[in-house]
Write an enzyme that holds these catalytic residues in place. Structure first.
Site, PDB file in Angstrom:
ATOM      1  N   HIS A  81       0.811  -1.186   0.137  1.00  0.00           N
ATOM      2  CA  HIS A  81      -0.056  -0.036   0.104  1.00  0.00           C
ATOM      3  C   HIS A  81       0.843   1.226  -0.077  1.00  0.00           C
ATOM      4  CE1 HIS A  81       0.475   1.057   4.365  1.00  0.00           C
ATOM      5  NE2 HIS A  81       0.547  -0.150   4.357  1.00  0.00           N
ATOM      6  N   ASP A  91      -0.167   4.348   0.973  1.00  0.00           N
ATOM      7  CA  ASP A  91      -0.621   5.406   1.776  1.00  0.00           C
ATOM      8  C   ASP A  91       0.021   5.262   3.197  1.00  0.00           C
ATOM      9  OD1 ASP A  91      -2.331   3.084   2.294  1.00  0.00           O
ATOM     10  OD2 ASP A  91      -3.757   4.193   3.443  1.00  0.00           O
ATOM     11  N   ASP A  93       6.360   1.874   7.345  1.00  0.00           N
ATOM     12  CA  ASP A  93       4.952   1.294   7.175  1.00  0.00           C
ATOM     13  C   ASP A  93       4.248   2.066   5.907  1.00  0.00           C
ATOM     14  OD1 ASP A  93       2.496  -0.097   6.964  1.00  0.00           O
ATOM     15  OD2 ASP A  93       1.775   0.883   8.777  1.00  0.00           O
ATOM     16  N   GLU A 103      -5.011   2.131   2.548  1.00  0.00           N
ATOM     17  CA  GLU A 103      -5.060   0.817   3.827  1.00  0.00           C
ATOM     18  C   GLU A 103      -5.186   1.130   4.880  1.00  0.00           C
ATOM     19  OE1 GLU A 103      -3.047  -2.275   6.201  1.00  0.00           O
ATOM     20  OE2 GLU A 103      -2.543  -0.224   5.733  1.00  0.00           O
ATOM     21  N   GLU A 104      -4.918   2.352   5.228  1.00  0.00           N
ATOM     22  CA  GLU A 104      -4.799   2.786   6.570  1.00  0.00           C
ATOM     23  C   GLU A 104      -5.869   3.360   7.157  1.00  0.00           C
ATOM     24  OE1 GLU A 104      -2.489   2.161   8.395  1.00  0.00           O
ATOM     25  OE2 GLU A 104      -0.512   2.226   7.360  1.00  0.00           O
ATOM     26  N   GLU A 126       4.483  -5.632   3.891  1.00  0.00           N
ATOM     27  CA  GLU A 126       4.427  -5.203   5.147  1.00  0.00           C
ATOM     28  C   GLU A 126       5.803  -5.447   5.901  1.00  0.00           C
ATOM     29  OE1 GLU A 126       2.003  -3.429   6.733  1.00  0.00           O
ATOM     30  OE2 GLU A 126       0.362  -3.810   5.412  1.00  0.00           O
ATOM     31  N   HIS A 136       3.717   3.446  12.282  1.00  0.00           N
ATOM     32  CA  HIS A 136       2.764   4.831  12.734  1.00  0.00           C
ATOM     33  C   HIS A 136       3.472   5.533  13.781  1.00  0.00           C
ATOM     34  CE1 HIS A 136      -1.159   2.479  11.442  1.00  0.00           C
ATOM     35  NE2 HIS A 136      -0.127   2.325  10.642  1.00  0.00           N
TER      36      HIS A 136
END
Length: 364
Positions: A73, A75, A104, A134-135, A163, A341
């Site tokens: 992903h 984003d 991430d 995705e987030e 990931e 994150h």
């Protein structure tokens, strides 16, 4: 100043990672990075490039007998003064790339972009998937949209999701369930509390059941998945002088991939028998699939470069979407998932290079 163009994809994969990170792409704002990815891949004559919204797919069509899907992903969660990226040296001298997305999961995205350009004749046909959203809420997920709109774009014999796994292989993933467990009471003036029933006080029993709950460790195809059952929110109350008539405890159950979503729901309802339980979010897990011969070949090739042994993915990832399509899937990418994150997101640059080297060794 962030740029909208990516450097030469066949160059240094760490510099490419920094460039991908330096194009902000917080969920709902991925178009600029998707445009840059599409622009960088389109000139590569060995690839067919497709697009759906802000998801970009590039694939070879060499007539190989197997097809591998490598996805990531594009984003990120919101930026907090951590873009553009920068480099630092850790106390042990290790060089690290810092900034939003370095873990991430733009390191994994950059590895995929680099290899998509370098591997003009891979041993298997490869589909490279770069997707959006995705987030955020599951229904907005770009990979889920591709499953609905273009399932043929995702066809393959094995999927690898980039990931963060700190450069190791993490098979499958836990499922996740979110439920609202509520109590009912009766309102009254707090000065005459005996005339009411306090719903917040009644929620103590819900918390007690959670406090005494013992989560399971479950062996699934040789990997041990840790489950979890936790309160993640609580709401209740009307005014500071009223007895509340309702209290809601939000519970998150992370369940082993040996359970079906229906099994997980039944378990939560049994645990909170006597209370109202409303399931608000539910996604099944994915078994590791390590018994598949193609997966075994991937494990052998990667561990020959990185060392270590495959482990379980405790969180939920989009490997579950591939599992629903009948495609075995594993997680493999640079970055410590414990830093995902985090405001201090950073990744050892050598880990990015090693992941690229390992994937190249398997695909070349």
């Amino acid at each position: 100043m962030a740029t909208s163009a990516l450097p030469e994809l066949t160059g240094d994969v760490v510099a490419l990672t920094a460039a991908v990170c330096d194009i902000p792409s917080v969920s709902e704002d991925e178009a600029r990075l998707a445009d840059a990815i599409e622009a960088a891949l389109t000139p590569l004559t060995h690839l067919e490039v497709l697009r759906d919204g802000d998801a970009v797919v590039a694939r070879t069509s060499l007539g190989r007998d197997r097809r591998v899907v490598i996805a990531g992903h594009i984003d990120t969660v919101p930026i907090v003064s951590n873009v553009p990226t920068w480099r630092e040296h850790a106390l042990d001298g290790t060089e690290e790339l810092w900034g939003r997305g370095t873990v991430d999961m733009k390191g994994g995205v950059a590895v995929a972009l680099h290899l998509a350009a370098v591997l003009t004749e891979p041993r298997w046909d490869v589909t490279w998937v770069f997707y959006d959203h995705e987030e955020v809420a599951s229904e907005a997920n770009g990979l889920g949209r591709l499953v609905r709109n273009h399932p043929d774009w995702l066809a393959g014999d094995l999927a690898i999701l980039g990931e963060p796994t700190a450069g190791g292989i993490e098979g499958g993933c836990n499922g996740t369930l979110r439920a609202e467990v509520s109590t009912a009471g009766r309102t009254a003036h707090s000065a005459r509390a005996w005339r009411g029933v306090n719903a917040i006080h009644a929620a103590g029993e819900i918390l007690q059941r959670l406090n005494t709950y013992t989560p399971r460790d479950v062996d699934v195809d040789g990997l041990v998945y840790r489950e979890g059952m936790n309160a993640v929110g609580i709401t209740g109350g009307i005014a500071s002088n009223m007895i509340p008539d309702r209290c809601v405890v939000t519970v998150n159950y992370r369940f082993a991939p040996s359970l079906t979503p229906e099994d997980a729901v039944a378990h939560v309802r049994q645990l909170f028998d006597g209370f109202d339980v409303e399931v608000t979010d539910l996604a099944g897990g994915a078994r590791p699939g390590l018994d598949d011969p193609l997966v075994q070949g991937f494990v052998t090739a990667v561990t020959g470069v990185t060392g270590g042994r495959p482990g379980p993915k405790y969180g939920w990832t989009d490997v579950a979407r591939f599992a629903e399509l009948g495609v075995p899937a594993v997680n493999f990418g640079p970055g410590d998932p414990m830093l995902a994150h985090a405001d201090d997101e950073h990744c050892p640059v050598e880990q990015i290079r090693t992941c690229a080297q390992a994937l190249h060794a398997w695909l070349a």
